[in-house]
Enzyme design. Structure first.
Site, PDB file in Angstrom:
ATOM      1  N   HIS A 187       0.844  -1.201   0.000  1.00  0.00           N
ATOM      2  CA  HIS A 187       0.000   0.000   0.000  1.00  0.00           C
ATOM      3  C   HIS A 187       0.874   1.244   0.000  1.00  0.00           C
ATOM      4  CE1 HIS A 187      -2.947   2.985   1.329  1.00  0.00           C
ATOM      5  NE2 HIS A 187      -2.182   3.248   2.382  1.00  0.00           N
ATOM      6  N   HIS A 191      15.000  12.037  12.987  1.00  0.00           N
ATOM      7  CA  HIS A 191      13.811  12.083  13.850  1.00  0.00           C
ATOM      8  C   HIS A 191      12.887  10.891  13.575  1.00  0.00           C
ATOM      9  CE1 HIS A 191      11.736  14.859  10.685  1.00  0.00           C
ATOM     10  NE2 HIS A 191      11.308  13.639  10.513  1.00  0.00           N
ATOM     11  N   HIS A 192      13.153  10.160  12.481  1.00  0.00           N
ATOM     12  CA  HIS A 192      12.367   8.950  12.202  1.00  0.00           C
ATOM     13  C   HIS A 192      12.872   7.765  13.021  1.00  0.00           C
ATOM     14  CE1 HIS A 192      10.130  10.515   8.708  1.00  0.00           C
ATOM     15  NE2 HIS A 192      11.200  11.249   8.499  1.00  0.00           N
ATOM     16  N   TYR A 229       9.155  15.700   1.528  1.00  0.00           N
ATOM     17  CA  TYR A 229       8.943  17.044   0.977  1.00  0.00           C
ATOM     18  C   TYR A 229       8.763  17.009  -0.532  1.00  0.00           C
ATOM     19  CZ  TYR A 229       9.684  18.487   5.626  1.00  0.00           C
ATOM     20  OH  TYR A 229       9.524  18.618   6.974  1.00  0.00           O
ATOM     21  N   LYS A 232       4.253  29.866   5.305  1.00  0.00           N
ATOM     22  CA  LYS A 232       3.355  29.501   4.206  1.00  0.00           C
ATOM     23  C   LYS A 232       1.893  29.579   4.646  1.00  0.00           C
ATOM     24  CE  LYS A 232       6.240  26.711   1.279  1.00  0.00           C
ATOM     25  NZ  LYS A 232       5.838  27.459   0.107  1.00  0.00           N
ATOM     26  N   GLU A 280      12.205  12.936   0.652  1.00  0.00           N
ATOM     27  CA  GLU A 280      11.113  12.347  -0.131  1.00  0.00           C
ATOM     28  C   GLU A 280       9.752  12.846   0.377  1.00  0.00           C
ATOM     29  OE1 GLU A 280      10.887  10.500  -2.761  1.00  0.00           O
ATOM     30  OE2 GLU A 280       8.819   9.805  -2.645  1.00  0.00           O
ATOM     31  N   HIS A 299      13.375  11.448   4.212  1.00  0.00           N
ATOM     32  CA  HIS A 299      12.760  12.690   4.660  1.00  0.00           C
ATOM     33  C   HIS A 299      12.650  13.728   3.552  1.00  0.00           C
ATOM     34  CE1 HIS A 299      10.602  14.809   7.656  1.00  0.00           C
ATOM     35  NE2 HIS A 299      11.132  15.894   7.136  1.00  0.00           N
ATOM     36  N   SER A 359      -0.957  27.427  -3.456  1.00  0.00           N
ATOM     37  CA  SER A 359      -0.585  28.841  -3.643  1.00  0.00           C
ATOM     38  C   SER A 359      -1.093  29.389  -4.972  1.00  0.00           C
ATOM     39  CB  SER A 359       0.945  28.996  -3.599  1.00  0.00           C
ATOM     40  OG  SER A 359       1.432  28.512  -2.381  1.00  0.00           O
ATOM     41  N   ARG A 410       1.444  -0.099  15.175  1.00  0.00           N
ATOM     42  CA  ARG A 410       1.151  -0.180  13.742  1.00  0.00           C
ATOM     43  C   ARG A 410       1.660  -1.511  13.185  1.00  0.00           C
ATOM     44  NH1 ARG A 410       5.685   3.824  11.033  1.00  0.00           N
ATOM     45  NH2 ARG A 410       4.543   3.294   9.164  1.00  0.00           N
ATOM     46  N   ASP A 442       6.900  22.798 -25.015  1.00  0.00           N
ATOM     47  CA  ASP A 442       6.931  21.417 -24.511  1.00  0.00           C
ATOM     48  C   ASP A 442       8.024  21.346 -23.458  1.00  0.00           C
ATOM     49  OD1 ASP A 442       6.810  18.567 -24.229  1.00  0.00           O
ATOM     50  OD2 ASP A 442       6.115  18.412 -26.289  1.00  0.00           O
ATOM     51  N   SER A 480      12.704   6.547 -13.341  1.00  0.00           N
ATOM     52  CA  SER A 480      11.586   7.340 -13.865  1.00  0.00           C
ATOM     53  C   SER A 480      11.521   8.706 -13.175  1.00  0.00           C
ATOM     54  CB  SER A 480      10.276   6.573 -13.657  1.00  0.00           C
ATOM     55  OG  SER A 480       9.189   7.358 -14.039  1.00  0.00           O
ATOM     56  N   SER A 481      11.677   8.695 -11.858  1.00  0.00           N
ATOM     57  CA  SER A 481      11.623   9.965 -11.114  1.00  0.00           C
ATOM     58  C   SER A 481      12.748  10.890 -11.548  1.00  0.00           C
ATOM     59  CB  SER A 481      11.743   9.720  -9.613  1.00  0.00           C
ATOM     60  OG  SER A 481      10.698   8.923  -9.177  1.00  0.00           O
ATOM     61  N   TRP A 516       7.550  -0.570   3.871  1.00  0.00           N
ATOM     62  CA  TRP A 516       8.055   0.136   2.690  1.00  0.00           C
ATOM     63  C   TRP A 516       9.455   0.680   2.926  1.00  0.00           C
ATOM     64  CZ3 TRP A 516       9.251   5.337   1.422  1.00  0.00           C
ATOM     65  CH2 TRP A 516       9.120   6.257   2.457  1.00  0.00           C
ATOM     66  N   THR A 545       7.221  26.600   7.312  1.00  0.00           N
ATOM     67  CA  THR A 545       5.869  26.083   7.059  1.00  0.00           C
ATOM     68  C   THR A 545       4.833  27.055   7.608  1.00  0.00           C
ATOM     69  OG1 THR A 545       6.800  23.875   7.325  1.00  0.00           O
ATOM     70  CG2 THR A 545       4.415  24.017   7.230  1.00  0.00           C
TER      71      THR A 545
END
Lengths: 174, 545
Positions: free
Chosen positions: B80, B305-306, B260, B334, B258, B256, B271, B453, B109, B172-173, B145, B331
């Protein structure tokens, strides 16, 4: 000493200068290499080749774009002669042609489908050259109109008018 | 000279228009076609990933084991996440970038159209490989994951497929990111300086930078897992002198940023939408750009922090705690700017605006729970509980996914020339907003009460909140069919009435100067952009089909 009466310069639109590209590449490389080297120092060397590959791909993409930016087509009208030059700036012309002006024809071919780009051709004695590859349809049409003005058919040939001393430049936004 | 003629004569038959039928989509190099392909692919993946989440939620409706065995449950949580992150959110943002970035900067293009085609067509093969593991002996990957060793090294036949799929998705990315960067840098219309670019373009530029900087770390990390399993290396194998915790460091060093990568384009979308429906220019444009760049920078120095609970020196824990809290500053800038943009604006509440407002409100809640998790001693209690699940789902679903939905509602009249059904759109928003809270808000309480979890069974005391969460998940999933129906009607329905070029009264930008639907080749003549970012001269936009 100018050798032409009228000069058309065709080139792509470009918002990136080589200096900006260099700065961008340097900043990305610095970050990516520092990260990769720091991990390599911890023994995780396989990150290094991937960073190298990726920076190589980015560098290649920027190089291709900068190279395309330098592409130019020159169309010089000098008396009864028409001189065509193609190539990249600072490298000299990759190909040059010298045709009689009065026998050169302009042809704007519409795209094969409604969404295909048009093609602008100059033809003389069985030879053909395509112009304005880096232009949009609208710009190609404008270039074609201008070329037709400057290349009247031989039966309509009249003495060439007053020379135009400033080069005309066409660039594309897309 | 003769060669030049011959070369040119051969090119007489080349063209860049669309082929008929399926070949149009396979061979296309057009940014709009590829944008459509990316978006269709992303929504297919959202559907598949959504079905997996329903399996998870159905199993968790009651304590005990009802529908699936624990191994399959773990496969579902792993797949998932991979499907939603790499197959849903990232391709959706790439699709939006494909469609909108060239139009927003006045380019015809993307800079490298063929690379764009390859970049897209890698994706279906990558995901076919990943999803095929569901049918393999030993089942799909089930180690999460994050692919932590040594657990992930116990994966069966699916393991090399997982690694190869991650490599393909990474390629691809990267191709997408490089293409976007080069396009933005090199193909802006005359007059479109960097600080006149729309925020969506800016956020994508910074996202692409993050992608380019961090993807080699992921590629290296998964390759080392592969060599540890099959080639006798010991990067992360303790018995051979390696360190499994080191994998967590490099994974989150990628992971991390990722996060963002998954949210910065959403900031750009919101925005864009809020000023349109507030009928005011965006408050603090420059500060938005600098805040985005600051978030990008900070994303490189907060990874640990993870993993506070792995046992780090106190100084490191303090550093990562404070640096994480620091992210709240840009943040906050924003969120303040979005609110200030709406302040005393002539607001109207069409569907894109509703989703954008939902984003601001609910993403901010996700941000606050993130601040709680940033506090090291608190994180020690919350780690690996449903509080974390609630936090990142608040950030990613009402955050990233709501922004994607908002963007599709906002731009689909431009893409298709048909207006969506506003009543259905609003119904879709309210159902989504209600059910998303029903799904994830109770998970905060579950986490605080200690529910772990990635476990298919739980203590009976957690039943009520889990049942609420499951009902919410099914409701949210079903509500998305309103969106799918609405969008299919826009794509294939009857075209009654003409949609104007500027679909929304308060919208500004180059994309609103071209016809609706946007023509296959957008700008036939380059627009000249003035001081306010609007076209001032030339720029005859192409006509519609």
């Amino acid at each position: 000493m100018r050798e032409w009466d009228t000069r058309l310069v065709v080139g792509p639109n470009a918002s990136l200068t080589p200096r900006q590209a260099l700065w961008f590449m340097a900043s990305v490389s610095l970050v990516a290499v520092v990260i990769a080297v720091a991990f390599a120092a911890q023994g995780l060397w396989p990150i290094l080749p991937f960073a190298g590959l990726e920076l190589g791909a980015l560098g290649a993409a920027l190089w291709v774009s900068l190279r395309r930016n330098r592409y130019r087509e020159l169309v010089d009208f000098e008396g009864e002669r028409l001189r065509l030059g193609f190539g990249w700036m600072e490298r000299g012309a990759a190909a040059e042609l010298d045709w009689p002006r009065a026998w050169t024809r302009v042809e704007l071919v519409p795209g094969r489908t409604r969404n295909s780009p048009s093609q602008l051709w100059l033809r003389y004695a069985g030879q053909a050259v395509r112009l304005g590859r880096c232009l949009t349809d609208e710009e190609r049409e404008r270039l074609g109109r201008r070329l037709k003005e400057l290349l009247p058919p031989v039966w309509k040939s009249t003495p060439v008018g007053e020379p135009e001393w400033s080069p005309e430049r066409l660039t594309t936004g897309g | 000279m003769a060669n030049a003629h011959a070369h040119d004569a051969h090119d007489h038959h080349d063209h860049h228009g669309p082929d008929k039928g399926i070949m149009r989509w396979i061979k296309t190099t057009n940014h709009k076609d590829l944008g459509t392909l990316y978006l269709c692919f992303a929504f297919t993946m959202f559907f598949i990933g959504g079905l997996m989440s329903l399996v998870i939620r159905a199993e968790l409706f009651q304590p005990g084991l009802q529908f699936v065995d624990p191994e399959f449950f773990n496969s579902m949580t792993t797949m998932h996440a991979l499907v939603m992150i790499f197959g849903g959110v990232m391709p959706a943002f790439t699709g939006l970038a494909n469609w909108m970035v060239p139009m927003m900067i006045g380019a015809g293009d993307l800079a490298l159209p063929r690379v764009n085609n390859w970049g897209f067509w890698i994706l279906p093969f990558g995901f076919a490989m990943l999803l095929s593991t569901l049918f393999m002996p030993g089942g799909a990957p089930a180690g999460g994951w994050t692919m932590y060793p040594p657990l992930v090294l116990q994966t069966g036949n699916a393991f090399p497929m997982l690694i190869f799929a991650v490599h393909l998705l990474g390629i691809s990315s990267i191709t997408g990111a490089i293409n976007v960067v080069v396009t933005i840098l090199n193909m802006r219309a005359p007059g479109m300086t960097l600080l006149k670019m729309p925020l969506f373009v800016w956020t994508w530029l910074i996202t692409a930078y993050l992608l380019i900087a961090t993807m080699p770390v992921l590629a290296g990390a998964v390759t080392m897992l592969l060599t540890d399993k099959y080639f006798g290396t010991s990067f992360f194998t303790a018995s051979g002198g390696g360190d499994p915790v080191l994998f967590q460091h490099i994974f989150w060093f990628f992971g991390h940023p990722e996060v963002y990568i998954l949210i910065l384009p959403a900031f750009g979308i919101v925005s864009t939408i809020i000023p349109t429906f507030a009928r005011k220019p965006l408050f603090g444009y420059a500060s938005m750009v600098y805040a985005t760049a600051s978030i990008g920078f900070l994303s490189f120095i907060v990874w640990a922090h993870h993993m506070f609970t792995v046992g780090m020196p106190l100084a490191a824990e303090l550093f990562f705690m404070f640096s994480t809290m620091l992210i709240a500053v840009p943040t906050g800038v924003k969120v303040f700017n979005w609110v200030a943009t709406m302040w005393r604006g002539s607001m109207s509440f069409e569907t894109p605006m509703l989703f954008a407002l939902g984003f601001v409100f609910l993403f901010t809640m996700g941000g606050f729970s993130g601040l709680m998790l940033a506090i090291t001693p608190v994180d020690f209690q919350y780690h690996d509980t449903y509080f974390v699940v609630a936090h990142f789902h608040y950030v990613l679903v009402p955050g990233a996914v709501f922004s994607i939905i908002a963007a599709v509602y906002y731009w689909i009249p431009k893409w298709t020339g048909r207006m969506y059904n506003e009543t259905l759109g609003k119904l879709h928003f309210w159902l989504s907003a209600i059910f998303i809270n029903v799904t994830f808000f109770p998970q905060h309480f579950l986490g605080l009460a200690g529910m772990q979890r990635r476990v298919p069974d739980y203590n009976v005391m957690f039943t009520d909140f889990n049942q609420m969460s499951t009902i919410g998940a099914f409701g949210f999933f079903l509500a998305q069919f309103l969106f799918i129906g609405n969008m299919l009607a826009c794509m294939f329905g009857k075209r009654d009435g003409k949609v104007p070029e500027r679909v929304w009264e308060g919208a500004h930008g180059l994309e609103w100067t071209v016809a609706s639907p946007a023509p296959y080749h957008t700008f036939e003549d380059p627009p000249l952009v003035g001081d306010n970012g609007e076209p001032v001269a030339a720029g005859k936009p192409a006509h519609g089909h």
